[in-house]
Write a protein that holds these residues in place. Sequence first.
Motif, PDB file in Angstrom:
ATOM      1  N   ILE A  75       0.949  -1.273  -0.217  1.00 48.12           N
ATOM      2  CA  ILE A  75      -0.110  -0.297  -0.123  1.00 48.12           C
ATOM      3  C   ILE A  75       0.966   1.370  -0.275  1.00 48.12           C
ATOM      4  CG2 ILE A  75      -1.999  -0.912   1.057  1.00 48.12           C
ATOM      5  CD1 ILE A  75      -0.792   0.100   3.980  1.00 48.12           C
ATOM      6  N   GLN A  78       2.017   5.855   3.212  1.00 49.88           N
ATOM      7  CA  GLN A  78       0.737   6.882   4.541  1.00 49.88           C
ATOM      8  C   GLN A  78      -0.549   6.437   4.828  1.00 49.88           C
ATOM      9  OE1 GLN A  78       2.318   8.328   1.335  1.00 49.88           O
ATOM     10  NE2 GLN A  78       0.080   8.740  -0.048  1.00 49.88           N
ATOM     11  N   MET A  79      -0.815   5.410   3.663  1.00 47.86           N
ATOM     12  CA  MET A  79      -2.183   4.208   4.535  1.00 47.86           C
ATOM     13  C   MET A  79      -1.730   3.317   5.733  1.00 47.86           C
ATOM     14  SD  MET A  79      -4.076   3.332   0.643  1.00 47.86           S
ATOM     15  CE  MET A  79      -4.783   2.850   1.143  1.00 47.86           C
ATOM     16  N   GLU A  82      -3.943   3.960   8.782  1.00 48.70           N
ATOM     17  CA  GLU A  82      -5.618   4.104   8.825  1.00 48.70           C
ATOM     18  C   GLU A  82      -5.469   2.456   8.355  1.00 48.70           C
ATOM     19  OE1 GLU A  82      -9.084   5.022   5.228  1.00 48.70           O
ATOM     20  OE2 GLU A  82      -7.392   5.848   5.091  1.00 48.70           O
TER      21      GLU A  82
END
Length: 275
Positions: A75, A78-79, A82
Amino acid sequence: MTIRASHLPSSLTLVGAGKMGGSMLEGWLAVGLPASGVTVIDPRPSEEMARFCADRGIALNPSRPAISDVLVLAIKPQMLDEAAAQLNGLLGPKTVIVSILAGKTIGDLKGRLPAATAIVRAMPNLPASIGRGATGAAANAEVTEAQRLMADALLRSNGIVEWLSSEDLIDAVTAVSGSGPAYVFHLVECLAEAGAAAGLPADLAQRLARATVTGAGELLFQSDLSPDTLRQNVTSPGGTTAAALQVLMAEPHGLKALMRDAVAAAKRRAEELSG
């Protein structure tokens, strides 16, 4: 490139099926990873990836993903925050994480994924999408020999793999091979512009520059000779190539100094992103 089927995992979960993740998946299947053991998790898969998974019998976004031998993180970095809660639920005591998240250290992953134990951090590059990648990888102490062989087989399906003695070397790998394809593409741009400045039609200069760099790269790939020997082999004393190399190799502002500065700048930025 010979990859032993016995080194491939029986089950694998890929999180993130974008360009790099999708290319890696195709490479794994090509060397014998069973599609029936693969799960892909991507909240917004492309239509092409959805069709690919359906055609190959790969589970895409199942409601209850099973714990796998290998969890590959592809991914966007920055994900990670989350996705951390969901990812943590995909980890079993024998799961090895293979992460290609730029700037995310093994420590970062450990901090966000409490269930994580064995972690391999890898830095592939864009040519992995055509099976000619160069990947640097580092493993933490919890990675077993069997897990390392699994990770090596997966990464090697997309090109060469260099195992690093320390994760600290990843930033330098990023600066050399991770960012390196962009340097080569820019070389083609510059060579084409120089050809146009020398009087060639721009489209002809572009074709010649592109073919020259790809041809030289393939020669380097196929040859056992060192780069400096290959350079010397095409450089006649007092000839045109020698005249050009006098400019490129001039100190202190020649190509060597420029490349050293460029790699140093990329390494500094990688360190900043990892901090």
